[in-house]
Design a protein around this motif. Structure first.
Motif, PDB file in Angstrom:
ATOM      1  N   PRO A 118     107.247  22.691  12.588  1.00 19.51           N
ATOM      2  CA  PRO A 118     108.675  22.469  12.889  1.00 19.51           C
ATOM      3  C   PRO A 118     109.261  21.254  12.170  1.00 19.51           C
ATOM      4  N   ALA A 119     108.464  20.203  11.983  1.00 23.29           N
ATOM      5  CA  ALA A 119     108.979  18.988  11.346  1.00 23.29           C
ATOM      6  C   ALA A 119     109.439  19.256   9.918  1.00 23.29           C
ATOM      7  N   VAL A 120     108.782  20.195   9.236  1.00 26.66           N
ATOM      8  CA  VAL A 120     109.176  20.519   7.864  1.00 26.66           C
ATOM      9  C   VAL A 120     110.550  21.174   7.864  1.00 26.66           C
ATOM     10  N   ARG A 121     110.754  22.107   8.794  1.00 30.11           N
ATOM     11  CA  ARG A 121     112.058  22.773   8.873  1.00 30.11           C
ATOM     12  C   ARG A 121     113.144  21.767   9.239  1.00 30.11           C
ATOM     13  N   THR A 122     112.827  20.846  10.157  1.00 26.40           N
ATOM     14  CA  THR A 122     113.805  19.829  10.555  1.00 26.40           C
ATOM     15  C   THR A 122     114.153  18.906   9.379  1.00 26.40           C
ATOM     16  N   ALA A 123     113.165  18.622   8.529  1.00 26.46           N
ATOM     17  CA  ALA A 123     113.397  17.739   7.387  1.00 26.46           C
ATOM     18  C   ALA A 123     114.415  18.324   6.427  1.00 26.46           C
ATOM     19  N   LEU A 124     114.579  19.628   6.429  1.00 23.57           N
ATOM     20  CA  LEU A 124     115.533  20.270   5.529  1.00 23.57           C
ATOM     21  C   LEU A 124     116.980  19.990   5.912  1.00 23.57           C
ATOM     22  N   ALA A 136     122.358  27.825  12.434  1.00 24.82           N
ATOM     23  CA  ALA A 136     123.298  28.010  13.546  1.00 24.82           C
ATOM     24  C   ALA A 136     122.626  28.513  14.807  1.00 24.82           C
ATOM     25  N   SER A 137     121.532  29.238  14.679  1.00 24.37           N
ATOM     26  CA  SER A 137     120.838  29.776  15.853  1.00 24.37           C
ATOM     27  C   SER A 137     119.498  29.095  16.087  1.00 24.37           C
ATOM     28  N   ASP A 138     119.255  27.963  15.424  1.00 18.23           N
ATOM     29  CA  ASP A 138     117.985  27.252  15.559  1.00 18.23           C
ATOM     30  C   ASP A 138     117.859  26.642  16.951  1.00 18.23           C
ATOM     31  N   ALA A 139     116.624  26.537  17.428  1.00 23.75           N
ATOM     32  CA  ALA A 139     116.400  25.934  18.750  1.00 23.75           C
ATOM     33  C   ALA A 139     116.672  24.433  18.754  1.00 23.75           C
ATOM     34  N   ARG A 198     121.380  22.954  14.595  1.00 23.34           N
ATOM     35  CA  ARG A 198     122.601  23.721  14.869  1.00 23.34           C
ATOM     36  C   ARG A 198     123.846  22.921  14.480  1.00 23.34           C
ATOM     37  N   ILE A 199     123.807  21.621  14.697  1.00 23.85           N
ATOM     38  CA  ILE A 199     124.995  20.829  14.380  1.00 23.85           C
ATOM     39  C   ILE A 199     125.200  20.736  12.871  1.00 23.85           C
ATOM     40  N   THR A 200     124.113  20.765  12.103  1.00 26.64           N
ATOM     41  CA  THR A 200     124.278  20.711  10.653  1.00 26.64           C
ATOM     42  C   THR A 200     124.815  22.023  10.099  1.00 26.64           C
ATOM     43  N   ALA A 201     124.657  23.116  10.826  1.00 30.08           N
ATOM     44  CA  ALA A 201     125.242  24.390  10.390  1.00 30.08           C
ATOM     45  C   ALA A 201     126.763  24.314  10.366  1.00 30.08           C
ATOM     46  N   CYS A 202     127.317  23.425  11.183  1.00 28.95           N
ATOM     47  CA  CYS A 202     128.783  23.275  11.203  1.00 28.95           C
ATOM     48  C   CYS A 202     129.317  22.738   9.875  1.00 28.95           C
ATOM     49  N   GLN A 203     128.441  22.154   9.053  1.00 24.49           N
ATOM     50  CA  GLN A 203     128.880  21.642   7.744  1.00 24.49           C
ATOM     51  C   GLN A 203     129.327  22.768   6.822  1.00 24.49           C
ATOM     52  N   VAL A 204     128.873  23.976   7.087  1.00 21.14           N
ATOM     53  CA  VAL A 204     129.252  25.127   6.248  1.00 21.14           C
ATOM     54  C   VAL A 204     130.042  26.120   7.109  1.00 21.14           C
ATOM     55  N   TRP A 205     130.982  25.592   7.863  1.00 20.13           N
ATOM     56  CA  TRP A 205     131.726  26.377   8.854  1.00 20.13           C
ATOM     57  C   TRP A 205     132.346  27.635   8.251  1.00 20.13           C
ATOM     58  N   GLU A 206     132.914  27.526   7.072  1.00 25.37           N
ATOM     59  CA  GLU A 206     133.586  28.676   6.468  1.00 25.37           C
ATOM     60  C   GLU A 206     132.602  29.766   6.067  1.00 25.37           C
ATOM     61  N   ARG A 207     131.331  29.425   5.977  1.00 24.59           N
ATOM     62  CA  ARG A 207     130.312  30.419   5.635  1.00 24.59           C
ATOM     63  C   ARG A 207     129.803  31.180   6.855  1.00 24.59           C
ATOM     64  N   LEU A 208     130.156  30.714   8.032  1.00 24.00           N
ATOM     65  CA  LEU A 208     129.647  31.328   9.255  1.00 24.00           C
ATOM     66  C   LEU A 208     130.519  32.508   9.660  1.00 24.00           C
ATOM     67  N   THR A 209     129.905  33.494  10.271  1.00 23.47           N
ATOM     68  CA  THR A 209     130.669  34.642  10.765  1.00 23.47           C
ATOM     69  C   THR A 209     131.421  34.241  12.033  1.00 23.47           C
ATOM     70  N   GLU A 210     132.430  35.012  12.374  1.00 18.27           N
ATOM     71  CA  GLU A 210     133.216  34.705  13.576  1.00 18.27           C
ATOM     72  C   GLU A 210     132.349  34.669  14.834  1.00 18.27           C
ATOM     73  N   PRO A 211     131.427  35.629  15.040  1.00 21.36           N
ATOM     74  CA  PRO A 211     130.573  35.554  16.232  1.00 21.36           C
ATOM     75  C   PRO A 211     129.724  34.287  16.278  1.00 21.36           C
ATOM     76  N   VAL A 212     129.228  33.859  15.115  1.00 19.03           N
ATOM     77  CA  VAL A 212     128.411  32.641  15.084  1.00 19.03           C
ATOM     78  C   VAL A 212     129.269  31.415  15.399  1.00 19.03           C
ATOM     79  N   ARG A 213     130.480  31.364  14.861  1.00 22.79           N
ATOM     80  CA  ARG A 213     131.383  30.257  15.188  1.00 22.79           C
ATOM     81  C   ARG A 213     131.673  30.226  16.684  1.00 22.79           C
ATOM     82  N   ALA A 214     131.944  31.391  17.230  1.00 25.38           N
ATOM     83  CA  ALA A 214     132.245  31.460  18.671  1.00 25.38           C
ATOM     84  C   ALA A 214     131.071  30.954  19.492  1.00 25.38           C
ATOM     85  N   ALA A 215     129.844  31.294  19.057  1.00 23.59           N
ATOM     86  CA  ALA A 215     128.659  30.839  19.792  1.00 23.59           C
ATOM     87  C   ALA A 215     128.526  29.319  19.726  1.00 23.59           C
TER      88      ALA A 215
END
Length: 500
Positions: A121-127, A141-144, A149-166
């Motif tokens: 997990p630490a390797v994935r977190t390092a990314l 966006a769906s990571d535990a 998950r908060i870093t996924a917000c950096q590419v907000w326009e790339r996210l689908t509407e359902p993912v944004r809503a989640a």
């Protein structure tokens, strides 16, 4: 190994002319404290890079994984470390190493794909802090892990509407807040909610009212700043921030692209000079309208790139960039000067700009500034990035020795050593220069006479620079390694190998 041979080994590890036979010897355990200098080389001979990737010591492999340089051959070898048996190495590969004012070099998408699937997990977190491509970052966006998950917000326009809503409903309040700050650009209700607490108590909307009490401070100013600058405004919220007694809040309002025209006009005559400055840089204004606003731009003011100009760069809108470069407003010209997309005729015009910051930014960000501009700005500039200008491929080199060898400014005398035709006698003389940086540069200059290089190998202050001199004969490099107790390449290669 440090001691009397420390400078020698550091210099040889950095020497651009050192062949594989020399560099392979430095992979021995006896030279381990100099591995960093070896892996930081921009160019590594293929046999040396291959030996590092398969080296039995994970620390060396990790140093190589951190040292991200853009050479395709190096990136291809880095990709081989994605299956390294050491978690330390895979972590180093995921993180990379960031340098001042230098973008981290991204890995191939296929390498990121493998790292995202790493069992540790630490390797994935390092990314999270890596230059991960937007489509792959969206997977967070769906990571535990909430930090993912908060870093996924950096590419907000790339996210689908359902993912944004989640993400807007995420159980973590920090993630909900970050999601709202990204979504508020098209949602007036979210903007109003984010600005909750930003009130003018006692109903005051007069910016000059000295008796109005302070804001209650219940919300984070950084978040409110973003919402007020970027969020979609309804009329009530627009009036709240545009008529606020706090000039800082009115400055936020002055940047908001959805601020109604009548409130923009009101802020154009605001008593606060900062508010007027921010209004004057709005994208919809004509040059005549900008000129009618009483604003000033201090020559030393550090102004960020205007958001709308940054978007023009990202969208490759050269027409907007040209318009900004031709503006009478220094803030617009400075923002345009940061774009690498400026056409050459525009670059030539900005190279003559009266504003020093425009000329400096052009040198720092554009791939083709005029060579004489680079030299002129270097001579004028005394800030942290001054030496970075020397690394620009268009920085002039020919003729610098004749122009600057006798200059009283050591930073300009240093330029004489950038001249590939600098006379050997001059280089020799400058090794004795009272300025340390000039003397170091002279010690590493390839036109330094061989006998002077040998002398400097005994100089404790200049030995590392003399050992890095590409004119140092290869047999002399080997002799120095022998004296330092570094075994031959064949002996250094003995031992179990890693199998990444």
């Amino acid at each position: 190994m440090a001691g009397p041979y420390g400078g020698v080994l550091k210099g040889i590890a950095s020497n651009p002319a050192a062949p594989s036979s020399v560099l392979l010897r430095l992979l021995a355990p006896e030279a381990e404290i100099f591995w960093y200098w070896l892996t930081e080389r921009r160019e590594l001979p293929p046999p040396v890079a291959d030996a590092i990737v398969c080296h039995p010591d994970a620390r060396l492999r990790a140093d190589f994984a951190r040292a991200r340089h853009a050479a395709p051959a190096r990136l291809a070898r880095l990709a081989r470390l994605v299956d390294d048996p050491s978690t330390e190495v895979r972590l180093a590969l995921a993180k990379g190493r960031r340098r001042f004012r230098e973008e981290a070099v991204p890995l191939p998408d296929s390498t990121y794909e493998r790292l995202l699937a790493d069992p540790e997990p630490a390797v994935r977190t390092a990314l999270i802090g890596s230059p991960l491509p937007a489509p792959l970052r969206a997977r967070f966006a769906s990571d535990a892990d909430p930090a993912a998950r908060i870093t996924a917000c950096q590419v907000w326009e790339r996210l689908t509407e359902p993912v944004r809503a989640a993400l807007l409903r995420d159980p973590d309040p920090d993630i909900r807040q970050e999601a709202a700050l990204n979504e508020c650009v098209r949602d007036t209700a979210l903007t109003a909610r984010l600005l909750t607490g930003l009130t003018d108590p006692a109903g005051s909307t007069d910016p000059d009212d000295p008796d109005a009490p302070d804001d209650d401070g219940t919300n984070d100013d950084g978040d409110r700043d973003r919402a007020a600058r970027r969020g979609l405004l309804d009329r009530g919220t627009a009036e709240l921030i545009a008529l606020h007694r706090d000039a800082t809040v009115r400055r936020w309002a002055a940047e908001n692209p959805s601020l109604p025209a009548d409130l923009v006009a009101r802020l154009a005559t605001d008593p606060d000079p900062g508010v007027r400055l921010h209004v004057s840089a709005r994208p919809e204004l004509t040059e005549t309208e900008r000129a009618a606003i009483d604003y000033t731009v201090d020559a030393s003011a550090r102004l960020p790139v205007l958001e709308w100009v940054r978007r023009a760069h990202e969208n490759a809108d050269v027409d907007i960039l040209r318009r900004c470069a031709a503006s009478a407003h220094p803030w617009l010209r400075r923002s345009a000067a940061r774009s690498s997309l400026l056409p050459l005729d525009t670059v030539e015009r900005l190279a003559r700009d009266e504003d020093f910051a425009v000329r400096l930014l052009l040198c720092e960000f554009h791939p083709e500034p005029p060579p004489e501009l680079l030299l002129r700005v270097y001579a004028e500039w005394h800030g942290l990035t001054r030496s970075d200008l020397l690394d620009h491929p268009r920085f002039p080199r020919k003729g610098l020795a004749a122009r600057f060898a006798e200059d009283p400014d050591p930073a300009l005398r240093y330029l004489a050593l950038r001249d590939p035709d600098a006379p050997s006698a001059l280089v020799d003389r400058l090794t004795r220069d009272p300025d340390r940086e000039v003397a170091r540069a002279a010690a590493g200059h390839p036109r330094l006479p061989p006998e002077r290089i040998r002398d400097l190998l005994a100089d404790v202050l200049l030995v590392a620079y003399a050992a890095a001199n590409p004119a140092l004969p290869v047999d002399h490099m080997h002799r120095l390694l022998d004296e330092a107790g570094i075994p031959s390449a064949a002996a250094a290669a003995v031992g179990p190998r890693a199998t990444p």
